[in-house]
Design an enzyme around this catalytic site. Structure first.
Site, PDB file in Angstrom:
ATOM      1  N   ASN A 258      16.435  29.038   3.997  1.00  0.00           N
ATOM      2  CA  ASN A 258      17.089  27.726   4.031  1.00  0.00           C
ATOM      3  C   ASN A 258      16.438  26.750   3.051  1.00  0.00           C
ATOM      4  O   ASN A 258      15.212  26.710   2.933  1.00  0.00           O
ATOM      5  CB  ASN A 258      17.023  27.135   5.441  1.00  0.00           C
ATOM      6  CG  ASN A 258      17.817  27.951   6.444  1.00  0.00           C
ATOM      7  OD1 ASN A 258      18.908  28.405   6.153  1.00  0.00           O
ATOM      8  ND2 ASN A 258      17.252  28.146   7.631  1.00  0.00           N
TER       9      ASN A 258
ATOM     10  N   LYS B 126      17.614  34.693   6.075  1.00  0.00           N
ATOM     11  CA  LYS B 126      17.911  33.389   5.492  1.00  0.00           C
ATOM     12  C   LYS B 126      16.689  32.746   4.835  1.00  0.00           C
ATOM     13  O   LYS B 126      15.569  32.895   5.295  1.00  0.00           O
ATOM     14  CB  LYS B 126      18.461  32.443   6.556  1.00  0.00           C
ATOM     15  CG  LYS B 126      19.869  32.758   7.032  1.00  0.00           C
ATOM     16  CD  LYS B 126      20.400  31.650   7.927  1.00  0.00           C
ATOM     17  CE  LYS B 126      20.713  30.399   7.140  1.00  0.00           C
ATOM     18  NZ  LYS B 126      21.191  29.304   8.012  1.00  0.00           N
TER      19      LYS B 126
ATOM     20  N   ARG C  84       0.825  -1.211   0.000  1.00  0.00           N
ATOM     21  CA  ARG C  84       0.000   0.000   0.000  1.00  0.00           C
ATOM     22  C   ARG C  84       0.860   1.263   0.000  1.00  0.00           C
ATOM     23  O   ARG C  84       0.549   2.249  -0.681  1.00  0.00           O
ATOM     24  CB  ARG C  84      -0.917  -0.018   1.221  1.00  0.00           C
ATOM     25  CG  ARG C  84      -1.995  -1.091   1.136  1.00  0.00           C
ATOM     26  CD  ARG C  84      -2.708  -1.309   2.462  1.00  0.00           C
ATOM     27  NE  ARG C  84      -3.843  -2.220   2.288  1.00  0.00           N
ATOM     28  CZ  ARG C  84      -4.540  -2.732   3.288  1.00  0.00           C
ATOM     29  NH1 ARG C  84      -4.224  -2.428   4.547  1.00  0.00           N
ATOM     30  NH2 ARG C  84      -5.562  -3.549   3.048  1.00  0.00           N
TER      31      ARG C  84
ATOM     32  N   ARG D 128      11.819 -20.932  13.621  1.00  0.00           N
ATOM     33  CA  ARG D 128      11.131 -19.670  13.901  1.00  0.00           C
ATOM     34  C   ARG D 128      12.102 -18.869  14.738  1.00  0.00           C
ATOM     35  O   ARG D 128      12.649 -19.376  15.719  1.00  0.00           O
ATOM     36  CB  ARG D 128       9.828 -19.910  14.678  1.00  0.00           C
ATOM     37  CG  ARG D 128       8.689 -20.555  13.877  1.00  0.00           C
ATOM     38  CD  ARG D 128       7.930 -19.547  13.024  1.00  0.00           C
ATOM     39  NE  ARG D 128       7.424 -18.414  13.785  1.00  0.00           N
ATOM     40  CZ  ARG D 128       6.372 -18.453  14.601  1.00  0.00           C
ATOM     41  NH1 ARG D 128       5.712 -19.583  14.790  1.00  0.00           N
ATOM     42  NH2 ARG D 128       5.986 -17.371  15.234  1.00  0.00           N
TER      43      ARG D 128
ATOM     44  N   SER E 196      14.754  31.014   9.553  1.00  0.00           N
ATOM     45  CA  SER E 196      15.722  30.778  10.621  1.00  0.00           C
ATOM     46  C   SER E 196      15.183  31.385  11.904  1.00  0.00           C
ATOM     47  O   SER E 196      14.517  32.418  11.887  1.00  0.00           O
ATOM     48  CB  SER E 196      17.069  31.421  10.250  1.00  0.00           C
ATOM     49  OG  SER E 196      17.906  31.517  11.385  1.00  0.00           O
TER      50      SER E 196
END
Length: 473
Positions: A294, A292, A126, A326, A286
């Site tokens: 990023n 900034k 899935r 097992r 930031s």
């Protein structure tokens, strides 16, 4: 509010969509689906009371079960199947108002490992279906970039240094190739159902089917068909190739994601500035530096790629230490590693699709960076074309030109190289027009366009409708 793990420290996969396919509730749902499918198999074979499958299916609604309680009680038997079975049987008995004995169809002749192995393969199936949808969105976007930037010049780099003229189209095509090849491998995997009984001999299944037309093997095949999984020729309780192959394919896909992220993290640096992530309000901020922006998508994708090899290694470590018929703790160590790989791959695929579809491309910056080295980038081609014109010592003379050029500051090297080359190769041997053509980076791209074309042609299912996309600049 019940405490739970919401992925606070794993932001790459902290998503409701990822949790819906790989979270605890998804595991419970997969286990219940296996049990409900098995009840249907038994009823169809005449080995369970008529009508029992419908009762079990009604009882097998994941939302009806307390995941926290099951997790806590799983410590008693070492796996979540055991406490969940107790709850399922109780619910089936409550719903069996006709008194047909539907509970007898629950888990008959199975063992916990049969159910959990099959459930994890179902969970993987899935997840992969959703994962591939995002991957194909990414590859379509990359194919579009490859086609639209087939002639966009940039610099190719080798061991961090400028190497040869390149095209952004070929770079995008190589990104495409890595993702498409890994995704095709993942899609081709056969995820098998598991049925071996308590010790892997199908002894209880043989007893169950005695006197009927069914056999343990036909029951196993029917279970696989109902779950959409591959039939297994035999129980694989301690033969874990199905798990390690899945882990390897997921890790390889994340490797290809990591390659793209690593390139983008470099190419989006301000001093390079060739690419930019999509701009979205609030992303890339930031906590301390308001200026900034990023490259957060690339950071998250790279974080997933860095975790994947260790998780795949854990699967191999477990597989190599599955003892007896097992196993003990080795089997248990598979579960979190496999599920984390699925979650990381699914989470990173969504981020990479968004990044690829919204990637900002700056051809002017690519050209500016290429011109730092300028004609030096074609020195290989110049040497091949000009050395024969200069006699026996032609290669040495041209190497001396390069060596002398490299003594100069980077900003002066292009001019100096052209000047020294002109002096080393007199006009009667090499005209100005011929020299100018040799020094044009666009003249030394080899088979860049054909390589890109061949890459896209090799994976047509992953390049579908690429020409409908639009580059962003």
């Amino acid at each position: 509010m019940t405490n739970g793990d919401f992925g606070l420290l794993s932001p790459v996969s902290a998503s409701p969509a990822v949790a819906a396919l790989t979270g605890d509730r998804a595991v419970i749902a997969a286990i219940l689906d296996v049990e409900a499918s098995w009840a249907a198999v038994l009823e169809e074979a005449g080995l369970a009371p008529a009508g029992s499958a419908a009762v079990v299916a009604e009882a097998a609604s994941a939302g009806s079960y307390d995941v926290v309680s099951i997790a806590e009680r799983a410590q008693g038997g070492g796996n979540p199947v055991i406490p969940l079975l107790g709850d399922l049987r109780a619910r089936v008995r409550d719903l069996d108002t006709a008194g047909i004995g539907a509970a007898s169809a629950v888990h008959t002749s199975l063992t916990s490992q049969d159910v959990l192995d099959s459930a994890l393969m179902l969970l993987a199936s899935r997840t992969i279906s959703a994962l591939v949808l995002d991957v194909k969105g990414t590859t379509t976007a990359l194919a579009t970039l490859a086609e639209q930037h087939a002639d966009t010049l940039c610099v190719g780099r080798s061991l961090t240094q400028h190497a040869l003229p390149y095209t952004f189209g070929l770079r995008a095509a190589q990104w495409f190739q890595g993702v498409a090849a890994a995704a095709a491998r993942l899609e081709s995997l056969e995820l098998p159902a598991q049925y071996g009984g308590a010790g892997g001999t199908l002894a209880s299944g043989t007893k169950l089917t005695a006197g009927s037309d069914a056999t343990p093997f036909t029951l196993a095949d029917s279970l696989a068909a109902r779950l959409g999984l591959a039939p297994a020729p035999a129980p694989w309780h301690t033969n874990r190739l199905a798990v390690t192959s899945l882990g390897d394919a997921l890790a390889a896909l994340l490797d290809s994601f990591g390659k793209i992220a690593a390139d983008l993290l470099f190419l989006s640096r301000p001093e390079v500035g060739e690419l930019g992530e999509p701009l979205t309000a609030g992303r890339g901020v930031s906590s301390a530096m308001p200026q900034k922006q990023n490259p957060v998508l690339s950071v998250l994708i790279r974080s997933a790629a860095l975790q994947a090899p260790g998780l795949a290694s854990q699967l191999h470590l477990a597989a190599a230490t599955f003892n007896d018929e097992r196993p003990d703790g080795a089997w248990h160590s598979e579960w979190p590693a496999l599920r984390q790989l699925l979650a990381l791959a699914l989470g990173a695929a969504g981020h990479l699709r968004e990044l690829s579809e919204g990637l900002r491309v700056f051809p002017d910056a690519m050209r500016r960076n290429l011109e730092i080295s300028g004609p030096l980038l074609v020195s290989e081609g110049v040497s091949a074309a000009v050395a024969p014109l200069l006699g026996a010592e032609g290669k040495q003379k041209l190497q001396a030109v390069v060596d002398e050029t490299l003594k100069a500051p980077a900003a002066e090297q292009s001019r100096i190289y052209a000047k020294l080359l002109r002096e080393a190769a007199p006009a009667d041997k090499l005209s100005d027009a011929e020299l100018e053509a040799l020094l044009d980076p666009a003249s030394y791209l080899g088979e860049a366009q054909e390589i890109s074309r061949r890459i896209l042609a090799a994976y047509p299912n992953f390049a579908a409708s690429s020409s409908k996309g639009a580059a962003r600049g």
